[in-house]
Enzyme design. Structure first.
Site, mmCIF file in Angstrom:
data_model
loop_
_atom_site.group_PDB
_atom_site.id
_atom_site.type_symbol
_atom_site.label_atom_id
_atom_site.label_comp_id
_atom_site.label_asym_id
_atom_site.label_seq_id
_atom_site.Cartn_x
_atom_site.Cartn_y
_atom_site.Cartn_z
ATOM 1 N N LEU A 69 0.839 -1.197 0.000
ATOM 2 C CA LEU A 69 0.000 0.000 0.000
ATOM 3 C C LEU A 69 0.874 1.247 0.000
ATOM 4 O O LEU A 69 1.889 1.297 0.710
ATOM 5 C CB LEU A 69 -0.887 -0.008 1.260
ATOM 6 C CG LEU A 69 -1.766 1.209 1.512
ATOM 7 C CD1 LEU A 69 -2.926 1.240 0.514
ATOM 8 C CD2 LEU A 69 -2.300 1.189 2.944
ATOM 9 N N CYS A 70 0.481 2.249 -0.791
ATOM 10 C CA CYS A 70 1.127 3.564 -0.744
ATOM 11 C C CYS A 70 0.038 4.628 -0.915
ATOM 12 O O CYS A 70 -1.114 4.395 -0.553
ATOM 13 C CB CYS A 70 2.241 3.666 -1.789
ATOM 14 S SG CYS A 70 1.672 3.692 -3.500
ATOM 15 N N HIS A 71 0.386 5.777 -1.474
ATOM 16 C CA HIS A 71 -0.585 6.859 -1.617
ATOM 17 C C HIS A 71 -1.565 6.608 -2.758
ATOM 18 O O HIS A 71 -2.775 6.638 -2.569
ATOM 19 C CB HIS A 71 0.148 8.185 -1.815
ATOM 20 C CG HIS A 71 -0.751 9.382 -1.783
ATOM 21 N ND1 HIS A 71 -0.370 10.599 -2.259
ATOM 22 C CD2 HIS A 71 -2.022 9.550 -1.335
ATOM 23 C CE1 HIS A 71 -1.365 11.468 -2.108
ATOM 24 N NE2 HIS A 71 -2.375 10.856 -1.550
#
Length: 112
Positions: A69-71
């Site tokens: 998961l990231c932005h």
């Protein structure tokens, strides 16, 4: 193998990859985690910034399912590919990142 999944699909992915508790790996920077974070619900959550991952790879179990998961989903896509190249058996990229997480899974998570 790397899968692509939306935050709304995560619950089904978690069930499909049990009984071993999957790991959601948040690869955002510490300042981003202070702005918006997810709550571990049916999974363990680990936070390792993308730039630190090569040096901290031994903190992860290659046989455990990992969803990155990231932005918005680009950094996590690179991390997921990195993990696959290093022999991780079950890896997913959460496309749309925490921004999509806020829209699809938990509107209480701030968007930035």
């Amino acid at each position: 193998m790397m899968e692509q999944l939306r935050p709304a699909e995560l619950a089904d992915w978690l069930i499909a990859h049990g009984p071993r508790q999957p790991l959601v790996l948040d690869v955002r920077e510490p300042w981003e985690l202070r702005v918006a974070s997810v709550s571990a619900d049916g999974f363990e959550l680990a936070t390792i910034p993308m730039g630190e991952l090569p040096a901290r790879l031994d903190e992860l179990d290659p046989s455990r399912p990992v969803a990155c998961l990231c932005h918005h989903g680009m950094r996590s896509l690179h991390v997921a590919a990195f993990l696959v190249q290093r022999g991780f058996a079950c890896v997913a990229n959460i496309s749309g990142g925490i921004d999509a997480w806020s829209q699809e899974r938990d509107p209480g998570v701030p968007r930035y």
